[in-house]
Design a protein around this motif. Structure first.
Motif, PDB file in Angstrom:
ATOM      1  N   GLN A 182      -4.096   0.446  -2.383  1.00  0.00           N
ATOM      2  CA  GLN A 182      -3.391  -0.801  -2.646  1.00  0.00           C
ATOM      3  C   GLN A 182      -2.671  -0.734  -3.991  1.00  0.00           C
ATOM      4  OE1 GLN A 182      -5.749  -4.451  -3.117  1.00  0.00           O
ATOM      5  NE2 GLN A 182      -4.415  -5.428  -1.619  1.00  0.00           N
ATOM      6  N   PHE A 186      -8.734   3.634  10.954  1.00  0.00           N
ATOM      7  CA  PHE A 186      -9.160   3.348   9.586  1.00  0.00           C
ATOM      8  C   PHE A 186     -10.100   2.144   9.577  1.00  0.00           C
ATOM      9  CE2 PHE A 186      -6.200   5.988   7.193  1.00  0.00           C
ATOM     10  CZ  PHE A 186      -5.187   6.208   8.104  1.00  0.00           C
ATOM     11  N   PHE A 236       0.989  -5.343   9.499  1.00  0.00           N
ATOM     12  CA  PHE A 236       1.684  -4.344   8.693  1.00  0.00           C
ATOM     13  C   PHE A 236       3.136  -4.206   9.115  1.00  0.00           C
ATOM     14  CE2 PHE A 236      -1.148  -1.855   5.929  1.00  0.00           C
ATOM     15  CZ  PHE A 236      -2.349  -2.462   6.232  1.00  0.00           C
ATOM     16  N   GLY A 237       3.973  -3.865   8.131  1.00  0.00           N
ATOM     17  CA  GLY A 237       5.331  -3.453   8.417  1.00  0.00           C
ATOM     18  C   GLY A 237       5.351  -2.019   8.946  1.00  0.00           C
ATOM     19  N   SER A 238       6.540  -1.556   9.305  1.00  0.00           N
ATOM     20  CA  SER A 238       6.676  -0.223   9.913  1.00  0.00           C
ATOM     21  C   SER A 238       6.691   0.900   8.890  1.00  0.00           C
ATOM     22  CB  SER A 238       7.962  -0.154  10.739  1.00  0.00           C
ATOM     23  OG  SER A 238       7.918  -1.103  11.783  1.00  0.00           O
ATOM     24  N   PHE A 249       3.688   0.815   2.707  1.00  0.00           N
ATOM     25  CA  PHE A 249       3.511  -0.242   3.690  1.00  0.00           C
ATOM     26  C   PHE A 249       3.347  -1.585   3.018  1.00  0.00           C
ATOM     27  CE2 PHE A 249       3.280   2.044   7.580  1.00  0.00           C
ATOM     28  CZ  PHE A 249       2.687   3.263   7.295  1.00  0.00           C
ATOM     29  N   ARG A 285       9.495   5.373   4.040  1.00  0.00           N
ATOM     30  CA  ARG A 285       9.211   6.721   3.551  1.00  0.00           C
ATOM     31  C   ARG A 285      10.146   7.021   2.400  1.00  0.00           C
ATOM     32  NH1 ARG A 285       5.989  10.609   5.118  1.00  0.00           N
ATOM     33  NH2 ARG A 285       5.534   9.674   7.148  1.00  0.00           N
ATOM     34  N   TYR A 302       0.844  -1.181   0.000  1.00  0.00           N
ATOM     35  CA  TYR A 302       0.000   0.000   0.000  1.00  0.00           C
ATOM     36  C   TYR A 302       0.885   1.238   0.000  1.00  0.00           C
ATOM     37  CZ  TYR A 302      -4.044  -2.839   1.380  1.00  0.00           C
ATOM     38  OH  TYR A 302      -5.071  -3.762   1.411  1.00  0.00           O
ATOM     39  N   LEU A 321      -4.937   5.057   2.455  1.00  0.00           N
ATOM     40  CA  LEU A 321      -4.102   3.978   1.947  1.00  0.00           C
ATOM     41  C   LEU A 321      -4.704   3.425   0.657  1.00  0.00           C
ATOM     42  CD1 LEU A 321      -3.857   3.595   5.307  1.00  0.00           C
ATOM     43  CD2 LEU A 321      -2.426   1.729   4.524  1.00  0.00           C
ATOM     44  N   GLY A 351       2.537   8.096  11.599  1.00  0.00           N
ATOM     45  CA  GLY A 351       3.565   7.645  10.680  1.00  0.00           C
ATOM     46  C   GLY A 351       4.018   6.221  10.853  1.00  0.00           C
ATOM     47  N   ARG A 352       3.401   5.495  11.773  1.00  0.00           N
ATOM     48  CA  ARG A 352       3.824   4.102  12.016  1.00  0.00           C
ATOM     49  C   ARG A 352       2.939   3.145  11.234  1.00  0.00           C
ATOM     50  NH1 ARG A 352       6.408   4.069  17.058  1.00  0.00           N
ATOM     51  NH2 ARG A 352       7.055   1.937  16.549  1.00  0.00           N
ATOM     52  N   GLY A 353       3.257   1.860  11.352  1.00  0.00           N
ATOM     53  CA  GLY A 353       2.443   0.848  10.687  1.00  0.00           C
ATOM     54  C   GLY A 353       1.079   0.713  11.322  1.00  0.00           C
ATOM     55  N   LEU A 354       0.134   0.213  10.555  1.00  0.00           N
ATOM     56  CA  LEU A 354      -1.222   0.023  11.062  1.00  0.00           C
ATOM     57  C   LEU A 354      -1.289  -1.237  11.921  1.00  0.00           C
ATOM     58  CD1 LEU A 354      -1.519   1.710   8.322  1.00  0.00           C
ATOM     59  CD2 LEU A 354      -3.902   1.029   8.453  1.00  0.00           C
ATOM     60  N   GLN A 399     -13.008   3.159  -2.247  1.00  0.00           N
ATOM     61  CA  GLN A 399     -12.661   3.487  -0.877  1.00  0.00           C
ATOM     62  C   GLN A 399     -13.891   3.819  -0.061  1.00  0.00           C
ATOM     63  OE1 GLN A 399      -9.589   6.618  -1.489  1.00  0.00           O
ATOM     64  NE2 GLN A 399      -8.450   5.525   0.043  1.00  0.00           N
ATOM     65  N   PHE A 414      -9.085   0.467   2.113  1.00  0.00           N
ATOM     66  CA  PHE A 414      -9.104   1.315   3.300  1.00  0.00           C
ATOM     67  C   PHE A 414      -9.792   2.648   3.011  1.00  0.00           C
ATOM     68  CE2 PHE A 414      -6.393  -0.722   6.465  1.00  0.00           C
ATOM     69  CZ  PHE A 414      -5.839  -1.741   5.715  1.00  0.00           C
ATOM     70  N   GLY A 415     -10.374   3.213   4.053  1.00  0.00           N
ATOM     71  CA  GLY A 415     -10.870   4.572   4.002  1.00  0.00           C
ATOM     72  C   GLY A 415      -9.744   5.542   4.303  1.00  0.00           C
ATOM     73  N   GLN A 450       0.540   5.380   1.200  1.00  0.00           N
ATOM     74  CA  GLN A 450      -0.289   6.284   1.992  1.00  0.00           C
ATOM     75  C   GLN A 450       0.113   7.716   1.691  1.00  0.00           C
ATOM     76  OE1 GLN A 450       0.033   5.993   6.305  1.00  0.00           O
ATOM     77  NE2 GLN A 450      -2.069   6.695   6.555  1.00  0.00           N
ATOM     78  N   LEU A 467       4.578   7.278   1.566  1.00  0.00           N
ATOM     79  CA  LEU A 467       4.858   6.336   2.644  1.00  0.00           C
ATOM     80  C   LEU A 467       4.305   4.982   2.206  1.00  0.00           C
ATOM     81  CD1 LEU A 467       5.841   5.729   5.523  1.00  0.00           C
ATOM     82  CD2 LEU A 467       3.640   6.593   6.367  1.00  0.00           C
ATOM     83  N   LEU A 490      -8.142  -5.803   0.295  1.00  0.00           N
ATOM     84  CA  LEU A 490      -8.647  -4.963   1.369  1.00  0.00           C
ATOM     85  C   LEU A 490      -8.568  -3.496   0.965  1.00  0.00           C
ATOM     86  CD1 LEU A 490      -9.662  -5.884   4.128  1.00  0.00           C
ATOM     87  CD2 LEU A 490      -7.419  -5.337   5.062  1.00  0.00           C
TER      88      LEU A 490
END
Lengths: 112, 113
Positions: A45, B88, A103-105, A90, A108, A35, A43, B40-43, B3, B103-104, A37, A88, B101
């Protein structure tokens, strides 16, 4: 620890220089996805894979390639990056059936 | 675009209050999932509700699903500062294709101490 590992975490590159973002999962998951973002767009795909050697386009596949030669790895390839691919990114994985994604971290990426 | 949409886009509450976020989607679903993302991190996957379920609980989380209105809500009770994050919803389309999948755009929740 069960996880999805992406590398690198941060990357600045120049337009047109091929790059690969790696993704690896240690949970023996069949499904994997990429994905991107972006602010205001949520997000989206890029590509997904249902199993080894089985991949398909998501909603925004243009400018990207993927491969799934092994179950654990799902690299994202940008053959000729452009500034509009600054985002960004993912990677995520899931077992088949009804389950959540891990999810991965994130990576960027900045393309100048 | 397929979405979904979360509502509101942003929500600010005091610690201890309840937070409710809504999600609308466009097509038939197999299941609907909620995720949390710290800046800014993973979901992180929170909860999944199947299309034949109407309500589901997990700790302080309560999710409802109304397939006739194509909408879902996430309720966080007794919120804490640590709940500050973006939330989300994500739809798995009908046919069992959990790999697709969608996402919104998310709701940004701020919980003030």
């Amino acid at each position: 620890e069960a996880q999805v590992t992406q590398n690198p975490r941060y990357l600045i590159t120049v337009t047109g220089k091929k790059l690969t973002v790696t993704c690896s999962q240690n949970m023996n998951h069949e499904y994997m996805s990429w994905y991107r973002q972006d602010p205001g767009l949520g997000l989206r795909q890029i590509y997904y894979s249902m199993n080894v050697e089985v991949t398909d386009k998501g909603d925004v596949p243009e400018g990207y390639k993927v491969s799934r030669k092994e179950k654990r790895n799902f690299p994202l390839i940008l053959e000729s990056p452009s500034p509009n691919q600054t985002s960004l990114y993912f990677c995520a994985s899931s077992p088949p059936g009804e389950d959540g994604y891990t999810f991965g971290s994130g990576t960027r990426l900045t393309v100048v | 675009s397929q979405q979904g949409e979360e509502d509101p886009q942003a929500l600010s509450i005091q610690e201890g209050e309840n937070a409710t976020m809504n999600c609308s989607y466009k097509t038939s679903i197999n299941n609907l999932q909620w995720y949390r993302q710290n800046s800014g991190r993973g979901l992180v996957h929170l909860i999944l509700i199947r299309s034949n379920e109407r309500e589901k609980h997990s700790g302080r989380l309560r999710v409802t699903l109304d397939t006739s209105k194509k909408s879902s809500s996430l309720l966080i009770t007794a919120s804490r500062a640590a709940d500050t994050a973006s939330y989300f919803c994500a739809q798995s389309p009908g046919g069992g294709s959990n790999y697709k999948l969608t996402f919104g755009k998310g709701t940004l929740l701020t919980v003030n101490p």
